[in-house]
Design a protein around this motif. Structure first.
Motif, PDB file in Angstrom:
ATOM      1  N   GLU A 120       3.589  12.997  -7.897  1.00  0.00           N
ATOM      2  CA  GLU A 120       2.586  12.509  -6.964  1.00  0.00           C
ATOM      3  C   GLU A 120       3.130  12.720  -5.560  1.00  0.00           C
ATOM      4  N   GLU A 121       2.477  13.574  -4.792  1.00  0.00           N
ATOM      5  CA  GLU A 121       2.902  13.851  -3.415  1.00  0.00           C
ATOM      6  C   GLU A 121       1.707  13.746  -2.479  1.00  0.00           C
ATOM      7  N   PRO A 122       1.191  12.541  -2.252  1.00  0.00           N
ATOM      8  CA  PRO A 122      -0.006  12.393  -1.413  1.00  0.00           C
ATOM      9  C   PRO A 122       0.202  12.826   0.032  1.00  0.00           C
ATOM     10  N   ALA A 123       1.458  12.934   0.484  1.00  0.00           N
ATOM     11  CA  ALA A 123       1.715  13.335   1.867  1.00  0.00           C
ATOM     12  C   ALA A 123       1.595  14.841   2.071  1.00  0.00           C
ATOM     13  N   LEU A 124       1.463  15.614   0.977  1.00  0.00           N
ATOM     14  CA  LEU A 124       1.399  17.069   1.081  1.00  0.00           C
ATOM     15  C   LEU A 124      -0.006  17.566   0.768  1.00  0.00           C
ATOM     16  N   ASP A 125      -0.507  18.483   1.608  1.00  0.00           N
ATOM     17  CA  ASP A 125      -1.798  19.091   1.313  1.00  0.00           C
ATOM     18  C   ASP A 125      -1.581  20.316   0.421  1.00  0.00           C
TER      19      ASP A 125
ATOM     20  N   ARG B  61      -2.677   7.698  12.937  1.00  0.00           N
ATOM     21  CA  ARG B  61      -3.441   8.953  12.876  1.00  0.00           C
ATOM     22  C   ARG B  61      -4.930   8.653  12.729  1.00  0.00           C
ATOM     23  N   LEU B  62      -5.700   9.069  13.718  1.00  0.00           N
ATOM     24  CA  LEU B  62      -7.138   8.786  13.741  1.00  0.00           C
ATOM     25  C   LEU B  62      -7.970   9.902  13.121  1.00  0.00           C
ATOM     26  N   LYS B  63      -7.375  11.071  12.921  1.00  0.00           N
ATOM     27  CA  LYS B  63      -8.173  12.223  12.523  1.00  0.00           C
ATOM     28  C   LYS B  63      -8.145  12.513  11.026  1.00  0.00           C
ATOM     29  N   THR B  64      -7.498  11.647  10.242  1.00  0.00           N
ATOM     30  CA  THR B  64      -7.600  11.839   8.803  1.00  0.00           C
ATOM     31  C   THR B  64      -9.045  11.580   8.380  1.00  0.00           C
ATOM     32  N   ARG B  65      -9.447  12.234   7.319  1.00  0.00           N
ATOM     33  CA  ARG B  65     -10.856  12.159   6.931  1.00  0.00           C
ATOM     34  C   ARG B  65     -11.308  10.738   6.643  1.00  0.00           C
ATOM     35  N   ALA B  66     -10.511  10.006   5.872  1.00  0.00           N
ATOM     36  CA  ALA B  66     -10.905   8.646   5.481  1.00  0.00           C
ATOM     37  C   ALA B  66     -11.027   7.736   6.704  1.00  0.00           C
ATOM     38  N   VAL B  67     -10.089   7.842   7.630  1.00  0.00           N
ATOM     39  CA  VAL B  67     -10.135   7.008   8.835  1.00  0.00           C
ATOM     40  C   VAL B  67     -11.336   7.385   9.698  1.00  0.00           C
TER      41      VAL B  67
ATOM     42  N   TYR C  98      -5.986   1.362  14.676  1.00  0.00           N
ATOM     43  CA  TYR C  98      -7.345   1.575  14.170  1.00  0.00           C
ATOM     44  C   TYR C  98      -8.342   0.740  14.962  1.00  0.00           C
ATOM     45  N   ALA C  99      -8.026  -0.530  15.181  1.00  0.00           N
ATOM     46  CA  ALA C  99      -8.951  -1.424  15.883  1.00  0.00           C
ATOM     47  C   ALA C  99      -9.206  -0.944  17.312  1.00  0.00           C
ATOM     48  N   GLN C 100      -8.183  -0.428  17.964  1.00  0.00           N
ATOM     49  CA  GLN C 100      -8.338   0.070  19.328  1.00  0.00           C
ATOM     50  C   GLN C 100      -9.346   1.215  19.373  1.00  0.00           C
ATOM     51  N   ALA C 101      -9.287   2.094  18.367  1.00  0.00           N
ATOM     52  CA  ALA C 101     -10.231   3.207  18.325  1.00  0.00           C
ATOM     53  C   ALA C 101     -11.644   2.735  18.006  1.00  0.00           C
TER      54      ALA C 101
ATOM     55  N   ILE D  39       0.830  -1.214   0.000  1.00  0.00           N
ATOM     56  CA  ILE D  39       0.000   0.000   0.000  1.00  0.00           C
ATOM     57  C   ILE D  39       0.860   1.257   0.000  1.00  0.00           C
ATOM     58  N   THR D  40       2.133   1.134  -0.354  1.00  0.00           N
ATOM     59  CA  THR D  40       3.154   2.184  -0.441  1.00  0.00           C
ATOM     60  C   THR D  40       3.706   2.542   0.930  1.00  0.00           C
ATOM     61  N   GLU D  41       4.890   3.149   0.894  1.00  0.00           N
ATOM     62  CA  GLU D  41       5.577   3.490   2.141  1.00  0.00           C
ATOM     63  C   GLU D  41       4.764   4.464   2.997  1.00  0.00           C
ATOM     64  N   GLY D  42       4.037   5.360   2.340  1.00  0.00           N
ATOM     65  CA  GLY D  42       3.274   6.354   3.081  1.00  0.00           C
ATOM     66  C   GLY D  42       1.854   5.930   3.396  1.00  0.00           C
ATOM     67  N   GLY D  43       1.499   4.679   3.091  1.00  0.00           N
ATOM     68  CA  GLY D  43       0.104   4.257   3.216  1.00  0.00           C
ATOM     69  C   GLY D  43      -0.309   3.764   4.582  1.00  0.00           C
ATOM     70  N   TYR D  44       0.618   3.755   5.556  1.00  0.00           N
ATOM     71  CA  TYR D  44       0.295   3.163   6.857  1.00  0.00           C
ATOM     72  C   TYR D  44      -0.235   4.187   7.868  1.00  0.00           C
ATOM     73  N   ASN D  45      -0.283   5.453   7.456  1.00  0.00           N
ATOM     74  CA  ASN D  45      -0.992   6.478   8.224  1.00  0.00           C
ATOM     75  C   ASN D  45      -0.403   6.675   9.628  1.00  0.00           C
ATOM     76  N   ILE D  46       0.927   6.597   9.709  1.00  0.00           N
ATOM     77  CA  ILE D  46       1.610   6.789  10.995  1.00  0.00           C
ATOM     78  C   ILE D  46       2.074   8.241  11.101  1.00  0.00           C
ATOM     79  N   ASP D  47       1.852   8.855  12.240  1.00  0.00           N
ATOM     80  CA  ASP D  47       2.235  10.247  12.470  1.00  0.00           C
ATOM     81  C   ASP D  47       3.747  10.332  12.667  1.00  0.00           C
ATOM     82  N   GLU D  48       4.445  11.084  11.798  1.00  0.00           N
ATOM     83  CA  GLU D  48       5.893  11.244  11.913  1.00  0.00           C
ATOM     84  C   GLU D  48       6.268  12.604  12.489  1.00  0.00           C
ATOM     85  N   THR D  49       5.276  13.417  12.849  1.00  0.00           N
ATOM     86  CA  THR D  49       5.547  14.751  13.373  1.00  0.00           C
ATOM     87  C   THR D  49       6.073  14.667  14.801  1.00  0.00           C
TER      88      THR D  49
END
Length: 516
Positions: A447-452, A165-171, A225-228, A146-156
């Motif tokens: 393609e830069e899906p990590a950038l808004d 990350r639970l607050k992304t729109r899709a999640v 995700y399951a925990q939430a 699902i690509t390197e950036g597809g695991y939705n982990i907060d790196e900040t």
């Protein structure tokens, strides 16, 4: 078109229509049942995991073993774009069949039709079928590319770093309507909820992405995700599902229409989804499977409890240098990796990064000579038969830099006695890449899906000398998140000066003339 009927004619003739010899599945595909559900049916998956499964199915001793035939794959696509729709139509039309051409550096070719892919589902249109498959007692492995950036982990940097990350729109949408998921996390969680309710066991969730500790990252993402969603479900998944770490390696370039025509002309097939890969392939994985697995050890897969050592070597050497070459190629307007590597200045720069910045701080995997490994990597990059496009590798550079460069950047910046000049040049190349303008002034899109949108505007900022405050905004981009705590105003100034050199002199001249 490539169909099961085509296989019969290929099997009867060792040479097809005067073309190259084409291998075909030697097993009865009709007897193969699905035991693996795979999310993300891209070229790498088809040339790597699906190829290994096909080889296991082809083992002579498995011909009469019903258990060995229970490892067919059902692919799942998560997007509903025109390209995704076409892929789904092609796989359905060809009953999951496709040809794989393996090309060696010396020019030799091996062409086989692979039959491990038994079906393909487009999740946005067939979501209930996907869920039923995940909940099926026959499903024992859920694999992922699902690509390197597809695991939705907060790196900040901060208290949430490393968390899902639970607050992304899709999640958030999936958590609000868990019975109709859209993300891979929602699908797997709902599938596991149904398994638990039916009294079934867990599955192996197997990442095949280029990530450090990809199994640990998968575990963190899916359990987060399951925990939430339901803490009891998360506890069940933790107790019943496994998440092996794995190192994967194979170059699989994009297949343009021109490449497709060339591959089909050589094979004599009318394949809607032909595939090209190098003849090198490697997979090192922990033997932690919850419900059994194919006999991968019989077809070249290496099982090890020291996956991290192989993983670090591959990510810090191969992927690191791949991204450097691709960023430079995009800026220079050179389309193919082997052509970029042919420039002595770039070859020397990559050699220096690996020899001086990477290898001295890298633990060699068991039995691996890192200098010899470096030479193997660069030989693979020089394989002209791959015609590997720099645009493919440069896509999602923000996420890739965090995965491929972080340990090297941190090891250099944390050592006050180490020369940081090459690390500074790498970061300058990355920022110039994200700007989206070549040396000749022409624009390109990445393609830069990590950038808004706001971050893309910052990345595209042109005036390095016009507004120092605006110029420094680029260092707020997420590409720097993983080493942000080590950034200083002096370091930012040096990166900005290196960007000016790259623009003024061009990539080759800037690399040939060391910065002050």
């Amino acid at each position: 078109m490539l169909t099961p009927e085509t296989l019969k004619s290929l099997a009867s003739d060792s040479v097809h229509a005067g073309k190259a010899q084409v291998g075909v599945p030697v097993y009865d595909r009709a007897a193969v049942t699905p035991g693996i559900v795979h999310f993300g049916v891209g070229n790498f998956f088809r040339a790597h995991l699906a190829n290994y499964v096909d080889r296991v199915l082809s083992l002579p001793e498995n011909a009469s073993d019903p258990q060995a035939r229970q490892w067919g794959i059902i692919g799942v696509g998560l997007r509903e774009s025109p390209r995704a729709l076409r892929k789904a139509e092609d796989f359905v039309a060809q009953d999951g069949l496709y040809s794989l051409t393996e090309a060696a550096t010396g020019g030799a070719r091996d062409i086989r039709v692979l039959g491990a892919l038994k079906g393909y589902l487009l999740a946005p249109r067939e979501g209930e079928k996907v869920l039923a498959l995940l909940a099926s007692p026959e499903t024992r492995i859920v694999s992922l590319t699902i690509t390197e950036g597809g695991y939705n982990i907060d790196e900040t940097p901060g208290p949430n770093r490393g968390k899902f990350r639970l607050k992304t729109r899709a999640v958030a949408e999936d958590l609000a309507d868990s019975g109709h998921p859209k993300t891979v996390f929602g699908f797997v969680a709902e599938g596991m909820r149904r398994r638990r309710a039916a009294g079934l066991g867990g599955v192996t969730i197997l990442s095949c992405d280029n990530l450090r500790h990809n199994g640990d990252v998968s575990r963190k993402a899916f359990l987060g995700y399951a925990q939430a969603l339901d803490p009891e479900l998360a506890a069940w998944m933790e107790a019943n599902c496994t998440f092996p770490n794995a190192m994967v390696d194979r170059i699989t370039p994009s297949v343009s229409q021109e490449t497709m025509d060339r591959l089909n002309a050589r094979s004599g097939l009318q394949d809607l989804q032909p595939l090209l890969a190098e003849d090198f392939t490697q997979w090192v994985v922990e033997d932690k499977f919850a419900a059994g697995r194919p006999a991968f050890e019989k077809v070249g897969v290496q099982f090890s409890d020291q996956v991290s050592a192989f993983e670090h070597a591959k990510i810090r050497m191969l992927n690191c240098s791949h991204l450097i070459l691709s960023a430079a190629g995009m800026l220079m307007g050179v389309d193919l990796v082997h052509d970029v590597l042919a420039y002595p200045q770039l070859r020397r720069f990559v050699d220096d990064v690996l020899d001086r910045d990477v290898i001295p701080t890298l633990q060699a995997p068991p039995g691996v000579d890192l200098v010899a490994y470096k030479d193997t990597i660069l030989t693979r990059f020089a394989n002209k038969a791959m015609a590997d496009q720099v645009a493919r590798i440069a896509a999602d550079a923000t996420s890739k830099a965090q995965v491929f460069w972080t340990e090297t950047v941190r090891s250099v910046l944390e050592n006050p006695d180490h020369d940081p000049s090459r690390i500074i040049t790498m970061q300058a190349l990355l920022l110039e890449l994200l700007r989206g303008r070549r040396e000749d002034g022409t624009l390109f899109e990445l393609e830069e899906p990590a950038l808004d949108e706001a971050q893309l505007e910052i990345a595209h900022y042109e005036g390095l000398d016009e507004s120092p405050g605006k110029e420094r905004e680029v260092f707020t981009l997420p590409a720097f998140d993983s080493w942000r705590d080590l950034m200083t105003p002096e370091l930012e100034d040096r990166i900005s000066r290196e960007r000016r050199r790259l623009r003024c002199l061009g990539v080759l001249e800037a690399l040939a003339a060391p910065s002050a």
